[in-house]
Design an enzyme around this catalytic site. Structure first.
Site, PDB file in Angstrom:
ATOM      1  N   HIS A 137      55.140  36.577  43.726  1.00 30.13           N
ATOM      2  CA  HIS A 137      56.488  36.158  43.313  1.00 30.13           C
ATOM      3  C   HIS A 137      56.696  36.210  41.805  1.00 30.13           C
ATOM      4  CE1 HIS A 137      54.456  32.408  42.275  1.00 30.13           C
ATOM      5  NE2 HIS A 137      55.513  32.109  41.548  1.00 30.13           N
TER       6      HIS A 137
HETATM    7  C1  UD1 Z   1      59.954  29.582  39.718  1.00 30.44           C
HETATM    8  C2  UD1 Z   1      59.205  29.304  38.435  1.00 30.44           C
HETATM    9  C3  UD1 Z   1      57.777  29.788  38.564  1.00 30.44           C
HETATM   10  C4  UD1 Z   1      57.109  29.229  39.798  1.00 30.44           C
HETATM   11  C5  UD1 Z   1      57.975  29.488  41.025  1.00 30.44           C
HETATM   12  C6  UD1 Z   1      57.386  28.789  42.212  1.00 30.44           C
HETATM   13  C7  UD1 Z   1      60.506  29.387  36.363  1.00 30.44           C
HETATM   14  C8  UD1 Z   1      60.842  30.197  35.157  1.00 30.44           C
HETATM   15  N1  UD1 Z   1      59.818  30.009  37.313  1.00 30.44           N
HETATM   16  O1  UD1 Z   1      59.996  31.000  39.876  1.00 30.44           O
HETATM   17  O2  UD1 Z   1      57.034  29.366  37.430  1.00 30.44           O
HETATM   18  O3  UD1 Z   1      55.862  29.838  39.952  1.00 30.44           O
HETATM   19  O4  UD1 Z   1      59.283  28.978  40.806  1.00 30.44           O
HETATM   20  O5  UD1 Z   1      57.773  29.349  43.403  1.00 30.44           O
HETATM   21  O6  UD1 Z   1      60.854  28.239  36.418  1.00 30.44           O
HETATM   22  N2  UD1 Z   1      65.663  31.970  45.393  1.00 30.44           N
HETATM   23  C9  UD1 Z   1      66.229  31.789  46.636  1.00 30.44           C
HETATM   24  N3  UD1 Z   1      66.147  30.557  47.206  1.00 30.44           N
HETATM   25  C10 UD1 Z   1      65.536  29.499  46.600  1.00 30.44           C
HETATM   26  C11 UD1 Z   1      64.982  29.695  45.338  1.00 30.44           C
HETATM   27  C12 UD1 Z   1      65.053  30.936  44.751  1.00 30.44           C
HETATM   28  O7  UD1 Z   1      66.784  32.715  47.233  1.00 30.44           O
HETATM   29  O8  UD1 Z   1      65.505  28.403  47.191  1.00 30.44           O
HETATM   30  C13 UD1 Z   1      65.707  33.321  44.796  1.00 30.44           C
HETATM   31  C14 UD1 Z   1      66.976  33.567  43.984  1.00 30.44           C
HETATM   32  O9  UD1 Z   1      67.342  34.898  44.164  1.00 30.44           O
HETATM   33  C15 UD1 Z   1      66.477  33.355  42.549  1.00 30.44           C
HETATM   34  C16 UD1 Z   1      65.043  33.833  42.627  1.00 30.44           C
HETATM   35  O10 UD1 Z   1      64.592  33.482  43.927  1.00 30.44           O
HETATM   36  O11 UD1 Z   1      67.241  34.056  41.619  1.00 30.44           O
HETATM   37  C17 UD1 Z   1      64.124  33.247  41.577  1.00 30.44           C
HETATM   38  O12 UD1 Z   1      64.153  31.824  41.637  1.00 30.44           O
HETATM   39  P1  UD1 Z   1      63.769  30.959  40.314  1.00 30.44           P
HETATM   40  O13 UD1 Z   1      63.674  29.541  40.661  1.00 30.44           O
HETATM   41  O14 UD1 Z   1      64.655  31.336  39.184  1.00 30.44           O
HETATM   42  O15 UD1 Z   1      62.355  31.516  39.922  1.00 30.44           O
HETATM   43  P2  UD1 Z   1      61.048  31.671  40.816  1.00 30.44           P
HETATM   44  O16 UD1 Z   1      60.682  33.107  40.851  1.00 30.44           O
HETATM   45  O17 UD1 Z   1      61.200  30.942  42.089  1.00 30.44           O
HETATM   46  N1  UDP Z   2      52.847  27.739  49.273  1.00 35.05           N
HETATM   47  C1  UDP Z   2      53.434  27.315  50.451  1.00 35.05           C
HETATM   48  N2  UDP Z   2      54.014  28.253  51.267  1.00 35.05           N
HETATM   49  C2  UDP Z   2      54.026  29.576  50.962  1.00 35.05           C
HETATM   50  C3  UDP Z   2      53.421  29.996  49.746  1.00 35.05           C
HETATM   51  C4  UDP Z   2      52.849  29.053  48.915  1.00 35.05           C
HETATM   52  O1  UDP Z   2      53.418  26.123  50.757  1.00 35.05           O
HETATM   53  O2  UDP Z   2      54.566  30.362  51.746  1.00 35.05           O
HETATM   54  C5  UDP Z   2      52.269  26.732  48.368  1.00 35.05           C
HETATM   55  C6  UDP Z   2      50.848  26.988  47.938  1.00 35.05           C
HETATM   56  O3  UDP Z   2      49.931  26.412  48.839  1.00 35.05           O
HETATM   57  C7  UDP Z   2      50.795  26.327  46.561  1.00 35.05           C
HETATM   58  C8  UDP Z   2      52.208  26.428  46.060  1.00 35.05           C
HETATM   59  O4  UDP Z   2      53.023  26.767  47.172  1.00 35.05           O
HETATM   60  O5  UDP Z   2      50.497  24.943  46.670  1.00 35.05           O
HETATM   61  C9  UDP Z   2      52.277  27.488  45.020  1.00 35.05           C
HETATM   62  O6  UDP Z   2      53.590  27.739  44.692  1.00 35.05           O
HETATM   63  P1  UDP Z   2      54.060  29.100  44.059  1.00 35.05           P
HETATM   64  O7  UDP Z   2      53.074  30.150  44.337  1.00 35.05           O
HETATM   65  O8  UDP Z   2      55.444  29.310  44.528  1.00 35.05           O
HETATM   66  O9  UDP Z   2      54.131  28.745  42.509  1.00 35.05           O
HETATM   67  P2  UDP Z   2      53.045  28.693  41.320  1.00 35.05           P
HETATM   68  O10 UDP Z   2      51.912  27.857  41.747  1.00 35.05           O
HETATM   69  O11 UDP Z   2      52.671  30.103  41.008  1.00 35.05           O
HETATM   70  O12 UDP Z   2      53.814  28.099  40.204  1.00 35.05           O
END
Ligand code: UD1
Ligand code: UDP
Length: 353
Positions: free
Chosen positions: A202
């Site tokens: 992601h």
């Molecule tokens: C964010 C965090 C990242 C973390 C990740 C965990 C920042 C800069 N990034 O990244 O550090 O590792 O969360 O998962 O804060 N979207 C949906 N539904 C949702 C949420 C997101 O469709 O419920 C989609 C949207 O298109 C959105 C994109 O995902 O634009 C990115 O979401 P965003 O929260 O901006 O960043 P993440 O990639 O999730």
């Molecule tokens: N995780 C989850 N379901 C998924 C993928 C990840 O519950 O389908 C959990 C995973 O076990 C970990 C956390 O989400 O605890 C990690 O989140 P993510 O990878 O989104 O963010 P990051 O840790 O890179 O910030």
């Protein structure tokens, strides 16, 4: 003491879950949910499974550019802090919700506690690295998961308020491992323990750059072993946008994002995991699953130094070779001891500003 926690993204719900119980026992704790993650499978499912109390404030900020998202959070958090007047704001990890909580509190001269302080990938192109550095530099209590994190802070001149507490995700992961065993996710996906690979992708650098995402897809399609990939919504969107979804779906078992218990069970029984997630690298280590990281850097250096994680980047050949060749050290060093929640609470109780 009155505390307010600010969370908003999937990994923060997981980090908050074990600490929340202790915070409510020892302090007057309130919860702000920024709404950064909002889909049921990225949000509510964690509150239900991990029995996290309903947020006192839901900001509904949603997705957007970094500036718009962080700015909207900042404005709304400030209004709540003005109303609630807490003694301390707690922020978690390195997302935009973390930075917004820390900035709002620091401008109002409210003490800040940063859970998972001191982590560094030394890659400033990562939005998370900027969030970490800025949050650490305005925090008053810095709860560090490892000695490396403490050393990183010292090198940046931060020594006051720095505490080695361990990592709250260890508490979360070990608790989930036991509860997860009753899940039937292996049967539902027709998988046998230790006979499949698990992956997550992601990170912005891997999903927004077509070449990197295409390389990862190519590598995944070349693997002989069954691969399961629960897709983050960002990744689904970008795979479709770049026309890569069909190719991936023809070879890999794709699922929606999974709840924490189902994901933990899949991870615990995987032969290896391929990931660009910070949390998953660490959980793989805690559960003793060899990890291939789809990045060139990591902030969880202990997992690499002790031989349980390898950095494969986004080169398809290197990824495929790593899956075949990477064998961790037999002995798994205990770099992440449990009990962080208790140590954080004790530190908060013993600190007077
Ligand atoms: C964010 C965090 C990242 C973390 C990740 C965990 C920042 C800069 N990034 O990244 O550090 O590792 O969360 O998962 O804060 N979207 C949906 N539904 C949702 C949420 C997101 O469709 O419920 C989609 C949207 O298109 C959105 C994109 O995902 O634009 C990115 O979401 P965003 O929260 O901006 O960043 P993440 O990639 O999730
Ligand atoms: N995780 C989850 N379901 C998924 C993928 C990840 O519950 O389908 C959990 C995973 O076990 C970990 C956390 O989400 O605890 C990690 O989140 P993510 O990878 O989104 O963010 P990051 O840790 O890179 O910030």
């Amino acid at each position: 003491m009155k505390t307010i926690s600010v969370i908003g993204a999937r990994p923060q719900f997981i980090k908050y879950a074990p600490l929340s119980k202790e915070l409510h026992k020892h302090f007057t704790e309130k919860l702000i949910h920024t709404g950064q993650h909002y889909d049921y499978l990225m949000n509510k499912i964690f509150f239900e499974e991990l029995e996290i109390p309903e947020p006192d404030y839901y900001l509904g900020v949603g997705s957007g550019t970094h500036g718009a998202q962080t700015g909207d959070m900042l404005k709304k958090i400030e209004e709540i802090l003005d109303l609630e007047k807490p003694d301390m704001v707690l922020v978690y990890g390195d997302t935009n919700s973390t930075l917004a909580g820390a900035l709002a509190a620091s401008k109002m001269q409210i003490k800040i506690g940063h859970i998972e302080a001191g982590l560094r990938s030394f890659d400033k192109s990562m939005p998370e690295e900027i969030n970490r550095v800025l949050t650490d530099h305005c925090s008053d209590l810095l709860f560090c998961p490892t000695q490396t994190a403490i050393d990183n802070l010292h090198k940046e001149g931060i020594a006051q308020g720095v505490h080695l507490t361990g990592d709250v995700m260890v508490d979360a992961s070990l608790y989930a491992r036991i509860r997860a065993e009753s899940s039937d996710i292996l049967e539902r996906l027709h998988l046998k323990s230790k006979e499949y690979l698990l992956a997550t992708v992601h990170r912005a650098s891997n999903t927004d750059v077509k070449e990197n995402l295409a390389n990862i897809v190519e590598a995944f399609c070349q693997l002989d072993e069954t691969l399961v990939l629960p897709l983050h919504p960002r990744t689904t969107k970008q795979l479709k946008h770049f026309g890569l979804y069909e190719k991936l779906a023809s070879k890999v078992k794709l699922t929606e994002p999974l709840g924490y218990l189902e994901f933990t069970k899949l991870l615990n029984h995987a032969s290896k995991v391929l990931t660009d997630s910070g949390g998953v690298q660490k959980e793989a280590y805690i559960l003793g699953v060899p990890c291939i990281t789809l990045r060139d850097t990591t902030e969880w250096v202990e997992t690499v130094d002790t031989g349980w994680n390898t950095l494969a980047g986004t080169n398809a050949e290197i990824i495929v070779a790593s899956v075949i060749e990477f064998q961790p050290q037999k002995h798994l060093a205990n770099s992440f001891p449990c009990g962080a929640c208790d140590r954080i609470i004790k530190t908060m109780e013993e600190t007077s500003f």
